[in-house]
Motif scaffolding. Structure first.
Motif, PDB file in Angstrom:
ATOM      1  N   ILE A   1       1.392  15.437  83.706  1.00 40.84           N
ATOM      2  CA  ILE A   1       0.179  14.632  83.592  1.00 40.84           C
ATOM      3  C   ILE A   1      -0.278  14.311  85.005  1.00 40.84           C
TER       4      ILE A   1
ATOM      5  N   LEU B   1       4.532  12.859  86.107  1.00 41.52           N
ATOM      6  CA  LEU B   1       3.257  12.148  86.226  1.00 41.52           C
ATOM      7  C   LEU B   1       2.934  12.048  87.705  1.00 41.52           C
TER       8      LEU B   1
ATOM      9  N   SER C   1      -3.737  16.981  81.395  1.00 42.13           N
ATOM     10  CA  SER C   1      -2.403  17.250  80.862  1.00 42.13           C
ATOM     11  C   SER C   1      -2.140  18.748  80.890  1.00 42.13           C
TER      12      SER C   1
ATOM     13  N   ILE D   1      -3.216  11.957  87.023  1.00 41.24           N
ATOM     14  CA  ILE D   1      -4.181  10.871  86.849  1.00 41.24           C
ATOM     15  C   ILE D   1      -4.835  10.564  88.187  1.00 41.24           C
TER      16      ILE D   1
ATOM     17  N   ASN E   1     -10.539  11.518  84.724  1.00 36.07           N
ATOM     18  CA  ASN E   1      -9.527  10.467  84.742  1.00 36.07           C
ATOM     19  C   ASN E   1      -8.100  11.022  84.640  1.00 36.07           C
ATOM     20  N   CYS E   2      -7.890  12.002  83.753  1.00 33.42           N
ATOM     21  CA  CYS E   2      -6.539  12.540  83.576  1.00 33.42           C
ATOM     22  C   CYS E   2      -6.598  13.978  83.076  1.00 33.42           C
TER      23      CYS E   2
ATOM     24  N   SER F   1      -2.875  11.305  77.302  1.00 32.15           N
ATOM     25  CA  SER F   1      -2.328  12.473  78.008  1.00 32.15           C
ATOM     26  C   SER F   1      -1.028  12.956  77.385  1.00 32.15           C
TER      27      SER F   1
ATOM     28  N   TYR G   1      -5.180   2.217  81.676  1.00 31.60           N
ATOM     29  CA  TYR G   1      -4.043   3.074  82.018  1.00 31.60           C
ATOM     30  C   TYR G   1      -3.189   3.341  80.785  1.00 31.60           C
TER      31      TYR G   1
ATOM     32  N   LEU H   1      -4.896   5.990  78.696  1.00 33.49           N
ATOM     33  CA  LEU H   1      -4.869   7.334  79.276  1.00 33.49           C
ATOM     34  C   LEU H   1      -3.465   7.930  79.284  1.00 33.49           C
TER      35      LEU H   1
END
Length: 165
Positions: free
Chosen positions: A95, A51, A77, A97, A74-75, A124, A117, A120
């Motif tokens: 991931i 991450l 993967s 973010i 926002n994110c 993800s 959070y 997400l």
């Protein structure tokens, strides 16, 4: 219960921003890993993922490079190919973010930053497990699963009163 090896990295540009604590990140990811998945076996292998928290500029570059959208999201993967069963780890993927985007969205949607959070991270991780929302039926399945997993954590339905892209 899944075992998780989590690698977290924070780019200098976002180091001073509010980020979820490592324990909260782990709980959210483990919650997603409790979902049924053809990708992750029920054995006792360790699930591994990375991450990374990045700034808007890097996220926009990644989003343009992989989704052909030159804006920060926002994110994102990035699933890994599954390893053969003889390995002790399932390398799920990466991931990424963008905390600034997450913060703006949480404020605009009237959600707590913590809950956004959590959503997400679950969203993800589900992508890493093979879930998708490109087709309407797949989106409905994924959103229902996210809503259930979040409810188990005491988080309200993130899709309630929200317009879809």
């Amino acid at each position: 219960m899944s075992r998780l090896y989590l690698r977290m990295a924070v780019d200098d540009v976002v180091a001073a921003m509010p980020l979820p604590p490592r324990g909260e990140v782990r709980r959210s990811i483990l919650q997603a890993l409790s979902a049924p998945s053809a990708r992750v076996s029920a054995d006792d292998r360790i699930r591994e993922l990375s991450l990374t928290f990045v700034g808007d500029a890097e996220m926009a570059a990644l989003n343009e490079g992989y989704r052909h959208k030159a804006v920060p999201t926002n994110c994102l993967s990035f699933p890994q190919d599954a390893l053969p069963a003889l390995f002790r780890r399932d390398l799920l993927g990466d991931i990424v973010i963008a905390p600034a985007v997450v913060g703006r969205e949480a404020a605009a949607q009237g959600k707590s930053l913590r809950d956004h959070y959590r959503h997400l991270l679950i969203h993800s991780t589900l992508h890493l497990l093979g879930y998708d929302h490109e087709l309407a039926a797949d989106a409905q399945e994924m959103e229902a699963l996210e809503t259930r997993l979040l409810a188990e954590m005491g988080v309200a339905d993130p899709y309630l009163n929200q317009m879809h892209e």
